[in-house]
Write an enzyme that holds these catalytic residues in place. Structure first.
Site, PDB file in Angstrom:
ATOM      1  N   LEU A 239      -1.299  -7.059  -3.866  1.00 23.89           N
ATOM      2  CA  LEU A 239      -0.533  -5.828  -3.704  1.00 23.89           C
ATOM      3  C   LEU A 239       0.953  -6.038  -3.957  1.00 23.89           C
ATOM      4  CD1 LEU A 239      -0.511  -2.837  -2.840  1.00 23.89           C
ATOM      5  CD2 LEU A 239      -0.183  -3.620  -0.476  1.00 23.89           C
ATOM      6  N   ASP A 240       1.487  -5.285  -4.933  1.00 25.98           N
ATOM      7  CA  ASP A 240       2.916  -5.273  -5.258  1.00 25.98           C
ATOM      8  C   ASP A 240       3.451  -6.653  -5.647  1.00 25.98           C
ATOM      9  OD1 ASP A 240       3.030  -2.552  -4.717  1.00 25.98           O
ATOM     10  OD2 ASP A 240       3.517  -2.869  -2.612  1.00 25.98           O
ATOM     11  N   GLU A 241       2.586  -7.519  -6.182  1.00 23.39           N
ATOM     12  CA  GLU A 241       3.036  -8.856  -6.562  1.00 23.39           C
ATOM     13  C   GLU A 241       2.728  -9.173  -8.020  1.00 23.39           C
ATOM     14  OE1 GLU A 241       2.005 -11.995  -3.907  1.00 23.39           O
ATOM     15  OE2 GLU A 241       2.553 -10.873  -2.105  1.00 23.39           O
TER      16      GLU A 241
END
Length: 296
Positions: A239-241
């Site tokens: 997530l979001d990486e």
């Protein structure tokens, strides 16, 4: 199709882009240049980057013009494959006039969608926006007024698999090449992401890696931050990486409350997402591990 879009396609009729990734070694630039010269092509833009000239990775983007490109494209690819094999290249040749078929996912907040639609109408977004998918009906009238199909598919974590099956079916039906998450506030499953590697672009409403997850502006306000920002990245299972394409920041102060930060943040999100999407559409982004090389 808008007049600006037609003019851009006409300008790009005989223009192509060659993107290359391989281990760095002498002779790559010379081989590519000599090949294009031998084919009668004119190089109009060339960029390259090496992570380490001794034992690193080499990345290159070449934009060129050549007569009768569409008739010759297959022959060019076949001829270049010999050079690619010699240097063990990962490569692709794309035609600038072939607009990428794009789907936009959005939830309630329309500001990023509006920015993309404005650039699309203005001829500054070189994409074919084939459809918009949303778990809210907020933007239905706006999207359909532009002649773009709008699909309302309610979504939540309890029916995520069912929802994604419908979405994937639509993406296949429209032959979608790029997915833009324009503030689509649902987490995508690994199954969905795996079907579109490095072809899903998200906008995150914070300057990653800070304030990952929900309510970033409230958390930023509580921390008394002096800079806020937005990050556009490719979606991965983490997530979001995913690999970051573009970021932007704006200075704020103690005078700003959480609602002020949201307003300023929306403006940053719009511009950051639009830049990231345009660079992808123009084949300016190469992914290496969890980073990007952006030739802008």
């Amino acid at each position: 199709m808008e007049i600006g879009q037609m003019n851009e396609q006409a300008r790009n009729t005989n223009k192509a882009r060659l993107l290359i990734s391989c281990g760095d070694q002498p002779g790559i630039v010379a081989a590519v240049s000599q090949f294009l010269y031998g084919q009668g092509a004119n190089i109009v833009e060339s960029n390259q980057h090496s992570t380490d000239p001794e034992a690193g990775m080499f990345f290159m983007r070449v934009e060129f013009e050549i007569d009768n490109l569409h008739e010759r494209a297959d022959g060019l690819k076949q001829a270049f494959s010999k050079i690619a094999s010699e240097f063990n290249m990962d490569w692709r040749l794309s035609l600038a006039s072939k607009r990428k078929r794009t789907a936009i996912f959005v939830s309630k907040e329309p500001h990023c969608l509006l920015e993309l639609l404005w650039e699309y109408q203005n001829g500054d977004l070189d994409a074919d926006i084939s459809l918009v998918i949303s778990n809210h009906e907020t933007s239905k009238g706006l999207v359909e007024s532009l002649g773009i199909p709008f699909y309302y598919i309610p979504a939540n974590k309890d029916i995520r698999q069912e929802v994604e099956e419908k979405q994937l079916q639509l993406l296949a039906e429209y032959n979608i090449e790029l997915i833009i998450l324009a503030r689509y506030m649902q987490i995508l499953t690994p199954n969905f992401v795996s079907k579109h590697p490095h072809r899903i672009i998200n906008i995150h409403h914070s300057f990653l890696p800070a304030f990952i997850g929900a309510n970033p502006y409230e958390r930023a306000y509580n921390r008394g931050v002096k800079l806020i920002g937005a990050t556009s990245h490719y979606v991965t299972n983490d997530l979001d990486e995913g690999p970051i394409i573009e970021q932007g920041v704006e200075r704020v102060s103690h005078h700003h409350n959480a609602e002020d930060l949201k307003k300023i943040g929306r403006s940053i999100e719009r511009s950051v997402l639009a830049r990231a999407v345009n660079w992808h559409l123009q084949d300016r982004v190469l992914v290496h591990e969890n980073k990007t090389i952006v030739f802008n």
